[in-house]
Scaffold this active site. Structure first.
Site, short mmCIF file in Angstrom:
data_model
loop_
_atom_site.label_atom_id
_atom_site.label_comp_id
_atom_site.label_asym_id
_atom_site.label_seq_id
_atom_site.Cartn_x
_atom_site.Cartn_y
_atom_site.Cartn_z
N SER A 88 0.68 -1.30 -0.05
CA SER A 88 -0.15 -0.01 0.12
C SER A 88 0.94 1.35 -0.14
O SER A 88 1.74 1.36 0.98
CB SER A 88 -1.00 -0.01 1.38
N HIS A 135 -3.32 0.60 -4.43
CA HIS A 135 -2.72 -0.59 -5.30
C HIS A 135 -3.29 -0.24 -6.85
O HIS A 135 -4.13 -0.17 -7.16
CB HIS A 135 -3.33 -1.83 -4.94
N HIS A 146 -5.71 -9.27 -1.89
CA HIS A 146 -5.61 -9.37 -0.65
C HIS A 146 -6.56 -10.72 -0.13
O HIS A 146 -7.52 -10.84 -0.77
CB HIS A 146 -5.72 -8.56 0.30
N TYR A 149 -8.50 -10.58 2.54
CA TYR A 149 -9.56 -10.09 2.92
C TYR A 149 -10.46 -9.45 1.94
O TYR A 149 -11.67 -9.14 2.09
CB TYR A 149 -9.15 -8.85 3.83
N GLU A 150 -9.83 -9.34 0.76
CA GLU A 150 -11.12 -9.10 -0.52
C GLU A 150 -11.75 -10.00 -0.99
O GLU A 150 -12.53 -9.82 -1.92
CB GLU A 150 -10.00 -8.29 -1.50
N ALA A 178 2.83 -2.05 4.07
CA ALA A 178 2.66 -1.00 4.97
C ALA A 178 1.86 -1.62 5.81
O ALA A 178 1.07 -2.53 5.83
CB ALA A 178 1.83 0.10 4.39
N MET A 193 -1.64 -7.23 6.80
CA MET A 193 -2.82 -8.11 6.26
C MET A 193 -2.34 -8.79 4.99
O MET A 193 -3.20 -9.21 4.08
CB MET A 193 -3.92 -7.14 5.90
N SER A 194 -0.99 -8.82 4.70
CA SER A 194 -0.54 -9.43 3.33
C SER A 194 0.89 -10.26 3.96
O SER A 194 1.33 -10.58 5.24
CB SER A 194 -0.05 -8.26 2.52
N ASN A 221 1.81 3.35 11.17
CA ASN A 221 0.95 3.71 12.45
C ASN A 221 1.30 3.04 13.45
O ASN A 221 1.94 1.83 13.14
CB ASN A 221 -0.58 3.77 12.14
N HIS A 258 -7.24 3.83 6.79
CA HIS A 258 -6.34 3.33 5.77
C HIS A 258 -5.67 4.80 4.92
O HIS A 258 -4.79 4.57 4.43
CB HIS A 258 -7.08 2.82 4.75
#
Length: 272
Positions: A30, A61, A83, A85-86, A113, A211-212, A235, A247
């Protein structure tokens, strides 16, 4: 498990667009896709044109494969990733790793990220992955194994290649770049973690959470690739600071870290 004929079809399509045989693959997370803009004589291929590739709807992306030269090396870069989560299967998420291997790479640099769990770290810093925690409870290699792609039971005692990590640390020192070292935890998303979950994750030993990356790294090891992982800490994870996460913040901080990130990766490429 990925089908050999699908990998070949994707590879053949890509080679119909370029005759560059890449030696190093790069997955850009990201807000980090700007590195692909540095590739010389880059051939840009939209994911949507490549057989069996998917695409991300996540902000930051670009969904493009870029092949060309960078710092004297031939590279193939994923400008953005898709991802779990998608709603994509882990077969779909990791398919590009198989294709990059088929194109000719023997090394893979995976970036992301993510949020800092270690309170000694600061947003905007970069972290070198020393190891990871799979906190999702699913593995991309589950299913019938294709022995032509890799062994049934891969050794993961050194997912992130020791020699490439040494090189990255040396490059960071020479260029006065703060490069933390830590364990990356994979969280499915798309929700961020609760404060209680972050306390659990810290107790388990993760220094950062995202998340990746872990699915791609596992498949890369299965494929016999040498892997280097670098996170942009965008963060502090939930509950560390008394402020909500977004995000938008992830993208903004990644953008601020762009020049440092690009400088580090380009100098690593010179040295590996």
């Amino acid at each position: 498990m990925h089908k050999a004929e699908e990998i070949v079809e994707a590879k053949n399509y890509i080679f119909s667009k370029t005759n560059v045989v890449p030696e190093i693959g790069i997955i850009l997370g990201s807000g980090l896709g700007g590195l692909a803009d540095e590739i010389e004589d880059g051939v840009v291929i939209p994911y949507g044109d490549i057989p069996f590739f998917s695409k991300s709807d996540a902000v930051g992306h670009a969904n493009e494969l870029v092949i060309g030269n960078l710092e004297g090396k031939t590279v193939v870069a994923m400008k953005g990733r898709y991802h779990f989560y998608e709603g994509y299967s882990l077969d779909e998420v990791t398919f590009p790793v198989r294709v990059m291997k088929a194109l000719g790479i023997d090394k893979l640099i995976i970036t992301n990220a993510c949020g800092a769990v270690n309170t000694d770290f600061n947003p905007g810093e970069l972290m070198l992955l020393t190891d990871h925690l799979n906190l999702v409870g699913i593995n991309p290699l589950i299913g019938k194994n294709n022995d032509d792609l890799g062994t049934r039971f891969p050794d993961v005692s050194e997912v992130y290649n020791r020699e490439m990590r040494k090189t990255a640390l040396q490059v960071a020192r020479e260029n006065d770049i703060t490069l933390r070292e830590g364990v990356y935890g994979w969280w499915s998303g798309p929700v961020y973690e609760t404060p209680a979950e972050i306390r659990m994750i810290r107790t388990l030993g993760a220094d950062a959470i995202g998340m990746s990356t872990v699915p791609e790294a596992i498949v890369a090891i299965h494929a016999g690739l040498k892997v280097l992982g670098i996170s942009c800490l965008t963060n502090m994870a939930c509950g560390i600071l008394d402020e909500p996460l977004s995000h938008k913040e992830v993208i903004e901080v990644a953008a601020k870290s762009r020049n440092t990130f690009v400088h580090l990766i380009k100098n690593i490429l010179k040295s590996i």
